[in-house]
Design a protein around this motif. Structure first.
Motif, mmCIF file in Angstrom:
data_model
loop_
_atom_site.group_PDB
_atom_site.id
_atom_site.type_symbol
_atom_site.label_atom_id
_atom_site.label_comp_id
_atom_site.label_asym_id
_atom_site.label_seq_id
_atom_site.Cartn_x
_atom_site.Cartn_y
_atom_site.Cartn_z
ATOM 1 N N GLY A 91 9.428 11.672 -7.455
ATOM 2 C CA GLY A 91 9.061 13.003 -6.997
ATOM 3 C C GLY A 91 8.763 13.011 -5.509
ATOM 4 N N ALA A 92 7.804 13.832 -5.112
ATOM 5 C CA ALA A 92 7.472 13.972 -3.691
ATOM 6 C C ALA A 92 6.399 12.997 -3.237
ATOM 7 C CB ALA A 92 7.026 15.404 -3.415
ATOM 8 N N PHE A 93 6.082 12.004 -4.070
ATOM 9 C CA PHE A 93 5.043 11.049 -3.706
ATOM 10 C C PHE A 93 5.566 10.026 -2.696
ATOM 11 C CE2 PHE A 93 3.012 12.952 -7.246
ATOM 12 C CZ PHE A 93 1.663 12.710 -7.092
ATOM 13 N N ASN A 94 4.651 9.436 -1.951
ATOM 14 C CA ASN A 94 4.935 8.391 -0.973
ATOM 15 C C ASN A 94 4.205 7.119 -1.377
ATOM 16 O OD1 ASN A 94 5.145 10.038 2.307
ATOM 17 N ND2 ASN A 94 6.262 10.417 0.441
ATOM 18 N N ALA A 95 4.664 5.998 -0.857
ATOM 19 C CA ALA A 95 3.967 4.723 -1.048
ATOM 20 C C ALA A 95 4.397 3.767 0.049
ATOM 21 C CB ALA A 95 4.267 4.119 -2.415
ATOM 22 N N VAL A 96 3.480 2.908 0.440
ATOM 23 C CA VAL A 96 3.747 1.904 1.467
ATOM 24 C C VAL A 96 3.246 0.558 0.960
ATOM 25 C CG1 VAL A 96 3.320 1.161 3.839
ATOM 26 C CG2 VAL A 96 3.548 3.604 3.320
ATOM 27 N N VAL A 97 4.100 -0.457 1.057
ATOM 28 C CA VAL A 97 3.721 -1.823 0.695
ATOM 29 C C VAL A 97 3.606 -2.641 1.963
ATOM 30 C CG1 VAL A 97 4.436 -3.935 -0.478
ATOM 31 C CG2 VAL A 97 4.775 -1.715 -1.587
ATOM 32 N N VAL A 98 2.470 -3.293 2.134
ATOM 33 C CA VAL A 98 2.222 -4.147 3.293
ATOM 34 C C VAL A 98 2.108 -5.585 2.810
ATOM 35 C CG1 VAL A 98 0.651 -4.664 5.206
ATOM 36 C CG2 VAL A 98 0.993 -2.286 4.482
ATOM 37 N N GLU A 99 2.834 -6.480 3.470
ATOM 38 C CA GLU A 99 2.765 -7.898 3.126
ATOM 39 C C GLU A 99 2.179 -8.663 4.309
ATOM 40 O OE1 GLU A 99 6.632 -9.171 1.894
ATOM 41 O OE2 GLU A 99 6.859 -7.519 0.459
ATOM 42 N N ALA A 100 1.033 -9.297 4.075
ATOM 43 C CA ALA A 100 0.326 -10.036 5.118
ATOM 44 C C ALA A 100 0.088 -11.462 4.662
ATOM 45 C CB ALA A 100 -0.996 -9.354 5.459
ATOM 46 N N GLU A 101 -0.069 -12.374 5.622
ATOM 47 C CA GLU A 101 -0.162 -13.794 5.287
ATOM 48 C C GLU A 101 -1.373 -14.112 4.428
ATOM 49 O OE1 GLU A 101 0.264 -16.512 8.489
ATOM 50 O OE2 GLU A 101 2.408 -16.105 8.706
ATOM 51 N N ALA A 102 -2.532 -13.611 4.788
ATOM 52 C CA ALA A 102 -3.740 -13.932 4.035
ATOM 53 C C ALA A 102 -3.990 -12.943 2.903
ATOM 54 C CB ALA A 102 -4.951 -13.964 4.975
ATOM 55 N N ALA A 103 -3.780 -11.665 3.149
ATOM 56 C CA ALA A 103 -4.082 -10.633 2.151
ATOM 57 C C ALA A 103 -3.039 -10.575 1.048
ATOM 58 C CB ALA A 103 -4.187 -9.269 2.822
ATOM 59 N N GLY A 104 -1.816 -11.049 1.326
ATOM 60 C CA GLY A 104 -0.747 -10.940 0.344
ATOM 61 C C GLY A 104 -0.151 -9.539 0.349
ATOM 62 N N ARG A 105 0.272 -9.084 -0.825
ATOM 63 C CA ARG A 105 0.919 -7.771 -0.924
ATOM 64 C C ARG A 105 -0.111 -6.699 -1.271
ATOM 65 N NH1 ARG A 105 5.952 -6.737 -4.962
ATOM 66 N NH2 ARG A 105 7.182 -7.586 -3.236
ATOM 67 N N LEU A 106 -0.125 -5.641 -0.471
ATOM 68 C CA LEU A 106 -1.000 -4.499 -0.689
ATOM 69 C C LEU A 106 -0.131 -3.256 -0.835
ATOM 70 C CD1 LEU A 106 -3.475 -5.220 2.247
ATOM 71 C CD2 LEU A 106 -3.773 -5.896 -0.141
ATOM 72 N N MET A 107 -0.514 -2.352 -1.744
ATOM 73 C CA MET A 107 0.261 -1.130 -1.924
ATOM 74 C C MET A 107 -0.636 0.088 -1.791
ATOM 75 S SD MET A 107 2.835 -0.034 -4.997
ATOM 76 C CE MET A 107 3.577 1.597 -5.068
ATOM 77 N N PHE A 108 -0.161 1.064 -1.015
ATOM 78 C CA PHE A 108 -0.871 2.323 -0.797
ATOM 79 C C PHE A 108 0.006 3.449 -1.356
ATOM 80 C CE2 PHE A 108 -1.914 -0.741 2.426
ATOM 81 C CZ PHE A 108 -3.287 -0.677 2.541
ATOM 82 N N TYR A 109 -0.563 4.275 -2.238
ATOM 83 C CA TYR A 109 0.247 5.253 -2.977
ATOM 84 C C TYR A 109 -0.485 6.588 -3.035
ATOM 85 C CZ TYR A 109 2.157 7.610 -7.131
ATOM 86 O OH TYR A 109 2.684 8.530 -7.998
ATOM 87 N N GLY A 110 0.268 7.676 -2.937
ATOM 88 C CA GLY A 110 -0.355 8.985 -3.091
ATOM 89 C C GLY A 110 0.537 10.098 -2.594
ATOM 90 N N GLN A 111 -0.063 11.262 -2.398
ATOM 91 C CA GLN A 111 0.677 12.421 -1.919
ATOM 92 C C GLN A 111 0.943 12.284 -0.422
ATOM 93 O OE1 GLN A 111 -0.264 16.367 -3.604
ATOM 94 N NE2 GLN A 111 -1.966 15.376 -4.653
ATOM 95 N N GLY A 112 2.215 12.374 -0.063
ATOM 96 C CA GLY A 112 2.599 12.120 1.322
ATOM 97 C C GLY A 112 2.718 13.341 2.186
ATOM 98 N N ALA A 113 2.479 14.530 1.638
ATOM 99 C CA ALA A 113 2.615 15.754 2.418
ATOM 100 C C ALA A 113 1.804 16.846 1.732
ATOM 101 C CB ALA A 113 4.085 16.152 2.535
ATOM 102 N N GLY A 114 1.820 18.042 2.328
ATOM 103 C CA GLY A 114 1.088 19.170 1.768
ATOM 104 C C GLY A 114 -0.151 19.470 2.574
ATOM 105 N N GLY A 115 -0.585 20.718 2.508
ATOM 106 C CA GLY A 115 -1.721 21.137 3.317
ATOM 107 C C GLY A 115 -2.995 20.377 3.034
ATOM 108 N N ALA A 116 -3.436 20.371 1.773
ATOM 109 C CA ALA A 116 -4.700 19.712 1.435
ATOM 110 C C ALA A 116 -4.647 18.197 1.620
ATOM 111 C CB ALA A 116 -5.108 20.072 0.012
#
Length: 421
Positions: free
Chosen positions: A272-297
Motif C-alpha cells: 500500500g502507501a506505507f514506507n519502510a527503511v532498513v539500516v545496516e550498521a556494523e555494531a547495531a546490525g539490521r534495523l527496520m523503520f516502518y510506518g506511514q510515509g506521507a499524509g497531513g497528520a
C-alpha cells in the motif's frame, strides 16, 4: 496551511499544555503565512499574513516552520531565517537534496538549528537515528521504500494482476497520486530522499544529481507475474551503500530503481502507501523503520518532533547536531555498481540459441545463476538470473544480445536485490 501546515497548527493549539511541559516554556504561534487571507482557516485572522518574508524577519519569531514545498521561495525564506539565527524546521526534501550545502553552511555560521525529519518517510523516525542514535556506529547500507504512491501502484499490480496505467488511475482516484504524478512515478521524489539518507549515513554531501534514478512507468504486469513465480515482488527501492573499487578504496553508491525483492526480505511485505527503511550498521546490525510515509497528520508528527527539539534548544541554550561531511567519500559511477539481474528475453526456440545467449554473458564476466525457458517456437521466453555483476558488464551484454544473428528481444531487465549471491 495545506494538509501538513493545518495539522501542525492544530497540534500546537490542541496540545499547548503538553508542549509547554515538554519544552519548558509555551510554544506560541506568532504568525502563519498563507496565499489568501480571505479563506476561513479556523484561526484568528490577525495571525495570517501573505508576506512570508516579513513574518520570517520579525524579532519575536524564534523558529520558522517551512511546509510550503517548491524550491526558490522556501530557499530564500529558510536562508533568511538561518542567517538571522532563527531555527528552521522543514519538510522540503527537494530543497535539501539540491541545496543541502548552502543551507547547512548558513545554519553553521549562526549556530542555528536545522531540523528535517519530515523530509524523509513522513512520520517514520529515520533522520534522527542516523544523525544521533547511530552516530557512534558505521552504517554500511540503507535501503528503503520511501515513496507511498509508487508502492501503492506496485502493490496493486502485484495483488490484482493489473497493468501500470490501470493501477496509476486507481491511485489517482483514491488520492494517493498527484494530478501530475511525474515526481513520484519517475523516481524524483525517492531520489531526493535517497540523497538525504546517504548524506546522513555516510557523512558525505550527496545531492539529487548524484543519485542514479529510474521510475516504475516501464514495469509491466508480466514483470510482476515473473516476480511471483520467483517468490519475489517488485518494489521501487532507494539504495545507499558503501562499495569498494578495484583498489579496495571505499566509495558510495546511491540509486533508485524498481527491483525484484525476495518475499523473505522485510521490505517485501511493505504494501500500500506505507514506507519502510532498513539500516545496516556494523555494531547495531539490521534495523527496520516502518510506518506511514506521507499524509497531513503523519508528516505533522515528524514536524512537531523537530519543533519540540528546536524549542527546547532555544529555551535551554543548546543546539542540535549540524551537518557531518568529514568522510567526503566519492560517488561510485552507476556502471561500477554491483548487483544481480533478472533478464527477460523473447527468443526463437532452436538449437544454438541458448548456448549463444550464455556465451554473451560469459564473455563479459556475467555469471549466470539460473536459466528458465517458457514456451516453444519463434516466441519462446528465456529468463536469465545472474550472480552479482557490474552494471556496465550487464549493459554491454544486453547490447550484444541485440546484435546476434538469431533474433533475441530483451523485454525487460530488473535488478535483483536482497540476496547475498
Amino acid at each position: 496551511m495545506g494538509n501538513v501546515g493545518t495539522e501542525v497548527v492544530r497540534i500546537l493549539r490542541d496540545r499547548a499544555d503538553d508542549l509547554k511541559a515538554r519544552v519548558g516554556a509555551p510554544v506560541v504561534i506568532r504568525g502563519i503565512a498563507v496565499r489568501r487571507i480571505e479563506i476561513d482557516r479556523g484561526v484568528p485572522e490577525e495571525l495570517l499574513t501573505t508576506d512570508a518574508d516579513a513574518l520570517v524577519a520579525r524579532d519575536d519569531v524564534d523558529i520558522v516552520v517551512e511546509v510550503i514545498g517548491g524550491i526558490e521561495k522556501p530557499r530564500s525564506l529558510i536562508l533568511a531565517a538561518l542567517n538571522s539565527g532563527k531555527s528552521v524546521v522543514t519538510a522540503n526534501k527537494a530543497l535539501l537534496a539540491d541545496y543541502t550545502g548552502e543551507i547547512a553552511e548558513a545554519a553553521e555560521r549562526t549556530r542555528a538549528d536545522l531540523y528535517f525529519e519530515a523530509a524523509v518517510a513522513g512520520a517514520i523516525p529515520v533522520v534522527r537515528p542516523l544523525m544521533q542514535s547511530l552516530a557512534g556506529d558505521k552504517v554500511n547500507r540503507v535501503v528503503g521504500i520511501v515513496n507511498g504512491t509508487t508502492n501503492f501502484i506496485l502493490s496493486a499490480m502485484a495483488a490484482t494482476g493489473a497493468g501500470y496505467e490501470e493501477s496509476l488511475a486507481e491511485a489517482s482516484r483514491l488520492g494517493y497520486a498527484e494530478a501530475d504524478p511525474t515526481a513520484d512515478v519517475e523516481g524524483y521524489d525517492a531520489a531526493a530522499k535517497a540523497a538525504i539518507l546517504a548524506s546522513l549515513a555516510f557523512h558525505t554531501r550527496v545531492t539529487a544529481a548524484d543519485v542514479y534514478r529510474e521510475g516504475i512507468s516501464n514495469v509491466t504486469a508480466e514483470d510482476l507475474a515473473t516476480a511471483k513465480a520467483l517468490d519475489c515482488t517488485v518494489k521501487l527501492l532507494a539504495l545507499c551503500e558503501r562499495v569498494s573499487d578495484e583498489d579496495g578504496k571505499e566509495r558510495i553508491s546511491v540509486r533508485v530503481y524498481p527491483a525484484l525483492l525476495p518475499l523473505s526480505h522485510p521490505l517485501a511485505r511493505v504494501d500500500g502507501a506505507f514506507n519502510a527503511v532498513v539500516v545496516e550498521a556494523e555494531a547495531a546490525g539490521r534495523l527496520m523503520f516502518y510506518g506511514q510515509g506521507a499524509g497531513g497528520a503523519p508528516t505533522a508528527s515528524a514536524v512537531m518532533g523537530d519543533l519540540v527539539m528546536a524549542a527546547r534548544n532555544k529555551f535551554y541554550g543548546g543546539r542540535g547536531p549540524g551537518e557531518s561531511t568529514y568522510a567526503k567519500l566519492p560517488i561510485a559511477p552507476m556502471g561500477d555498481t554491483p548487483t544481480r539481474y533478472h533478464v527477460n528475453m523473447e527468443v526463437a526456440d532452436r538449437p544454438g540459441v541458448l548456448s549463444g545467449v550464455a556465451a554473451e554473458f560469459s564473455k563479459r564476466g556475467v555469471s549466470i545463476s539460473t536459466v528458465r525457458q517458457e514456451g516453444a517456437g519463434e516466441g519462446a521466453r528465456l529468463v536469465v538470473v545472474t550472480h552479482i555483476a557490474a552494471e556496465s558488464a550487464l549493459a554491454e551484454t544486453v547490447a550484444a544480445l541485440a546484435e546476434l544473428e538469431f533474433e533475441v528481444i530483451v523485454k525487460s531487465v530488473l535488478r535483483l536485490e536482497g540476496t547475498e549471491e
